[in-house]
Design a protein around this motif. Structure first.
Motif, PDB file in Angstrom:
ATOM      1  N   GLU A   1      18.609  14.388 -19.470  1.00 49.20           N
ATOM      2  CA  GLU A   1      18.638  14.012 -20.880  1.00 49.20           C
ATOM      3  C   GLU A   1      17.237  14.062 -21.483  1.00 49.20           C
ATOM      4  O   GLU A   1      17.054  14.388 -22.649  1.00 49.20           O
ATOM      5  CB  GLU A   1      19.228  12.605 -21.038  1.00 49.20           C
ATOM      6  CG  GLU A   1      20.695  12.499 -20.671  1.00 49.20           C
ATOM      7  CD  GLU A   1      21.583  13.409 -21.519  1.00 49.20           C
ATOM      8  OE1 GLU A   1      21.281  13.588 -22.719  1.00 49.20           O
ATOM      9  OE2 GLU A   1      22.559  13.953 -20.977  1.00 49.20           O
ATOM     10  N   THR A   2      16.219  13.724 -20.659  1.00 46.48           N
ATOM     11  CA  THR A   2      14.835  13.834 -21.125  1.00 46.48           C
ATOM     12  C   THR A   2      14.438  15.296 -21.133  1.00 46.48           C
ATOM     13  O   THR A   2      14.487  15.970 -20.096  1.00 46.48           O
ATOM     14  CB  THR A   2      13.886  13.054 -20.198  1.00 46.48           C
ATOM     15  OG1 THR A   2      14.295  11.684 -20.150  1.00 46.48           O
ATOM     16  CG2 THR A   2      12.455  13.149 -20.700  1.00 46.48           C
ATOM     17  N   PRO A   3      14.045  15.848 -22.265  1.00 49.03           N
ATOM     18  CA  PRO A   3      13.800  17.289 -22.357  1.00 49.03           C
ATOM     19  C   PRO A   3      12.494  17.724 -21.704  1.00 49.03           C
ATOM     20  O   PRO A   3      11.572  16.928 -21.512  1.00 49.03           O
ATOM     21  CB  PRO A   3      13.758  17.538 -23.871  1.00 49.03           C
ATOM     22  CG  PRO A   3      13.317  16.237 -24.450  1.00 49.03           C
ATOM     23  CD  PRO A   3      13.911  15.178 -23.577  1.00 49.03           C
ATOM     24  N   VAL A   4      12.452  18.997 -21.363  1.00 48.45           N
ATOM     25  CA  VAL A   4      11.232  19.667 -20.928  1.00 48.45           C
ATOM     26  C   VAL A   4      10.893  20.707 -21.983  1.00 48.45           C
ATOM     27  O   VAL A   4      11.754  21.506 -22.383  1.00 48.45           O
ATOM     28  CB  VAL A   4      11.415  20.352 -19.560  1.00 48.45           C
ATOM     29  CG1 VAL A   4      10.165  21.142 -19.190  1.00 48.45           C
ATOM     30  CG2 VAL A   4      11.737  19.321 -18.483  1.00 48.45           C
ATOM     31  N   TYR A   5       9.645  20.697 -22.450  1.00 48.26           N
ATOM     32  CA  TYR A   5       9.200  21.655 -23.463  1.00 48.26           C
ATOM     33  C   TYR A   5       8.363  22.730 -22.788  1.00 48.26           C
ATOM     34  O   TYR A   5       7.437  22.430 -22.033  1.00 48.26           O
ATOM     35  CB  TYR A   5       8.387  20.946 -24.539  1.00 48.26           C
ATOM     36  CG  TYR A   5       9.152  19.840 -25.239  1.00 48.26           C
ATOM     37  CD1 TYR A   5      10.062  20.133 -26.249  1.00 48.26           C
ATOM     38  CD2 TYR A   5       8.987  18.507 -24.860  1.00 48.26           C
ATOM     39  CE1 TYR A   5      10.778  19.127 -26.880  1.00 48.26           C
ATOM     40  CE2 TYR A   5       9.699  17.487 -25.481  1.00 48.26           C
ATOM     41  CZ  TYR A   5      10.597  17.803 -26.494  1.00 48.26           C
ATOM     42  OH  TYR A   5      11.310  16.806 -27.109  1.00 48.26           O
ATOM     43  N   VAL A   6       8.702  23.989 -23.059  1.00 48.12           N
ATOM     44  CA  VAL A   6       8.010  25.121 -22.450  1.00 48.12           C
ATOM     45  C   VAL A   6       7.358  25.941 -23.550  1.00 48.12           C
ATOM     46  O   VAL A   6       8.036  26.440 -24.464  1.00 48.12           O
ATOM     47  CB  VAL A   6       8.982  26.001 -21.638  1.00 48.12           C
ATOM     48  CG1 VAL A   6       8.223  27.163 -20.996  1.00 48.12           C
ATOM     49  CG2 VAL A   6       9.697  25.173 -20.570  1.00 48.12           C
ATOM     50  N   ILE A   7       6.033  26.072 -23.475  1.00 46.66           N
ATOM     51  CA  ILE A   7       5.272  26.847 -24.459  1.00 46.66           C
ATOM     52  C   ILE A   7       4.784  28.121 -23.792  1.00 46.66           C
ATOM     53  O   ILE A   7       4.076  28.069 -22.776  1.00 46.66           O
ATOM     54  CB  ILE A   7       4.069  26.043 -25.012  1.00 46.66           C
ATOM     55  CG1 ILE A   7       4.559  24.852 -25.847  1.00 46.66           C
ATOM     56  CG2 ILE A   7       3.190  26.926 -25.870  1.00 46.66           C
ATOM     57  CD1 ILE A   7       4.765  23.599 -25.073  1.00 46.66           C
TER      58      ILE A   7
ATOM     59  N   THR B   1       5.493  35.005 -28.898  1.00 49.16           N
ATOM     60  CA  THR B   1       5.151  33.636 -28.510  1.00 49.16           C
ATOM     61  C   THR B   1       6.312  32.707 -28.833  1.00 49.16           C
ATOM     62  O   THR B   1       6.881  32.754 -29.923  1.00 49.16           O
ATOM     63  CB  THR B   1       3.869  33.190 -29.239  1.00 49.16           C
ATOM     64  OG1 THR B   1       2.759  33.879 -28.655  1.00 49.16           O
ATOM     65  CG2 THR B   1       3.650  31.696 -29.132  1.00 49.16           C
ATOM     66  N   THR B   2       6.665  31.844 -27.862  1.00 46.06           N
ATOM     67  CA  THR B   2       7.918  31.097 -27.932  1.00 46.06           C
ATOM     68  C   THR B   2       7.725  29.644 -27.503  1.00 46.06           C
ATOM     69  O   THR B   2       6.946  29.363 -26.594  1.00 46.06           O
ATOM     70  CB  THR B   2       8.971  31.764 -27.010  1.00 46.06           C
ATOM     71  OG1 THR B   2       9.234  33.090 -27.477  1.00 46.06           O
ATOM     72  CG2 THR B   2      10.267  30.980 -26.985  1.00 46.06           C
ATOM     73  N   VAL B   3       8.464  28.742 -28.143  1.00 42.72           N
ATOM     74  CA  VAL B   3       8.525  27.341 -27.711  1.00 42.72           C
ATOM     75  C   VAL B   3       9.982  27.003 -27.419  1.00 42.72           C
ATOM     76  O   VAL B   3      10.843  27.133 -28.294  1.00 42.72           O
ATOM     77  CB  VAL B   3       7.958  26.385 -28.778  1.00 42.72           C
ATOM     78  CG1 VAL B   3       8.062  24.937 -28.297  1.00 42.72           C
ATOM     79  CG2 VAL B   3       6.515  26.734 -29.113  1.00 42.72           C
ATOM     80  N   LEU B   4      10.244  26.582 -26.174  1.00 41.43           N
ATOM     81  CA  LEU B   4      11.602  26.272 -25.717  1.00 41.43           C
ATOM     82  C   LEU B   4      11.771  24.792 -25.454  1.00 41.43           C
ATOM     83  O   LEU B   4      10.810  24.087 -25.142  1.00 41.43           O
ATOM     84  CB  LEU B   4      11.900  27.021 -24.410  1.00 41.43           C
ATOM     85  CG  LEU B   4      11.845  28.545 -24.413  1.00 41.43           C
ATOM     86  CD1 LEU B   4      11.947  29.052 -22.977  1.00 41.43           C
ATOM     87  CD2 LEU B   4      12.968  29.119 -25.263  1.00 41.43           C
ATOM     88  N   LYS B   5      13.010  24.347 -25.533  1.00 42.37           N
ATOM     89  CA  LYS B   5      13.374  22.985 -25.158  1.00 42.37           C
ATOM     90  C   LYS B   5      14.517  23.078 -24.156  1.00 42.37           C
ATOM     91  O   LYS B   5      15.559  23.664 -24.439  1.00 42.37           O
ATOM     92  CB  LYS B   5      13.820  22.186 -26.385  1.00 42.37           C
ATOM     93  CG  LYS B   5      14.190  20.732 -26.095  1.00 42.37           C
ATOM     94  CD  LYS B   5      14.618  20.027 -27.389  1.00 42.37           C
ATOM     95  CE  LYS B   5      14.911  18.553 -27.167  1.00 42.37           C
ATOM     96  NZ  LYS B   5      15.325  17.890 -28.440  1.00 42.37           N
ATOM     97  N   ILE B   6      14.297  22.513 -22.963  1.00 46.45           N
ATOM     98  CA  ILE B   6      15.317  22.535 -21.919  1.00 46.45           C
ATOM     99  C   ILE B   6      15.779  21.099 -21.676  1.00 46.45           C
ATOM    100  O   ILE B   6      14.969  20.222 -21.356  1.00 46.45           O
ATOM    101  CB  ILE B   6      14.760  23.138 -20.615  1.00 46.45           C
ATOM    102  CG1 ILE B   6      14.260  24.570 -20.863  1.00 46.45           C
ATOM    103  CG2 ILE B   6      15.825  23.137 -19.526  1.00 46.45           C
ATOM    104  CD1 ILE B   6      13.562  25.198 -19.669  1.00 46.45           C
ATOM    105  N   GLU B   7      17.069  20.868 -21.832  1.00 46.84           N
ATOM    106  CA  GLU B   7      17.632  19.528 -21.629  1.00 46.84           C
ATOM    107  C   GLU B   7      19.058  19.670 -21.126  1.00 46.84           C
ATOM    108  O   GLU B   7      19.549  20.793 -20.928  1.00 46.84           O
ATOM    109  CB  GLU B   7      17.577  18.728 -22.935  1.00 46.84           C
ATOM    110  CG  GLU B   7      18.300  19.384 -24.085  1.00 46.84           C
ATOM    111  CD  GLU B   7      18.110  18.644 -25.399  1.00 46.84           C
ATOM    112  OE1 GLU B   7      17.721  17.467 -25.367  1.00 46.84           O
ATOM    113  OE2 GLU B   7      18.363  19.243 -26.454  1.00 46.84           O
TER     114      GLU B   7
END
Length: 209
Positions: free
Chosen positions: A147-153, A170-176
């Motif tokens: 549930e706590t997200p991981v942010y990938v830049i 260039t990308t910003v991702l959110k993995i949850e």
């Protein structure tokens, strides 16, 4: 004026002690101008091998000032080691996973398979094939998402150098737990500063769980 920015910059490093060694490195500086980390690339691309040594430590994952727990990598680090390690080893992603890093930052000079003409056609459009590949290389984080997200830049070079084409995007991702979302992606030839507010809702769902 104080912008409270942490800055990570890539550079070719030459050590000052003997024997002198060269590395493909990044340095991360705090808002106060304090050097927080000097990371040396672990997995070398074949062009790196002509001038650089492998970093003595595999990736960096640890406390990075006020940013907290962060995993840092450089470009080829997200690939299988020398392209001979098994695809499913996911060495970099598993490092971020095992260290419970909520923030993953990768400095890149990632190439693309486009021709110069294709690269300049609709420059504000991302190289979707490249972005999809990057997402795949973080599969362990997707499979074990909480549930706590991981942010990938993923900050990539764009444009051309002589005949070499860079993928930009260039990308910003959110993995949850709900899947993978994308805040924003720059175009394949779009040179600008991408600003993202992680407190906002991502614009696109990339992959649902």
């Amino acid at each position: 004026m104080h912008y409270k920015c942490h800055v990570t910059v890539g550079y070719p490093e030459i050590t000052v002690t003997e024997p002198k060694t060269q590395y493909n490195s990044t340095v991360t500086v705090s808002p106060a101008g304090v050097i927080l980390n000097n990371y040396r690339k672990s997995f070398l691309y074949y062009t790196d091998e002509t001038w650089s040594s492998e970093g003595p430590e595999r990736f960096f994952s640890g406390q990075l000032g006020a940013l907290g727990q962060v995993t840092l990598g450089i470009c080829m680090d997200i690939n299988p080691y020398k392209f001979v390690a098994p695809w499913e080893d996911y060495e970099f992603a598993n490092t971020a996973l095992s260290n419970d890093s909520p923030l993953v930052c990768v400095s890149m000079a990632w190439l693309c398979h486009l021709t110069p003409e294709e690269l300049m056609l609709d420059p504000s459009k991302a190289d979707i094939a490249t972005v999809a590949y990057w997402v795949e290389r973080f599969q362990p984080l997707v499979e074990k998402a909480k549930e706590t997200p991981v942010y990938v830049i993923l900050a990539n070079r764009c444009g051309m150098e002589k005949t070499v084409c860079y993928a930009g995007s260039t990308t910003v991702l959110k993995i949850e737990a709900g899947g993978v979302s994308l805040y924003e992606t720059l175009g394949k030839s779009e040179e600008k500063c991408l600003v993202v507010d992680l407190n906002e809702r991502p614009k696109f769902q990339v992959r649902a769980r």
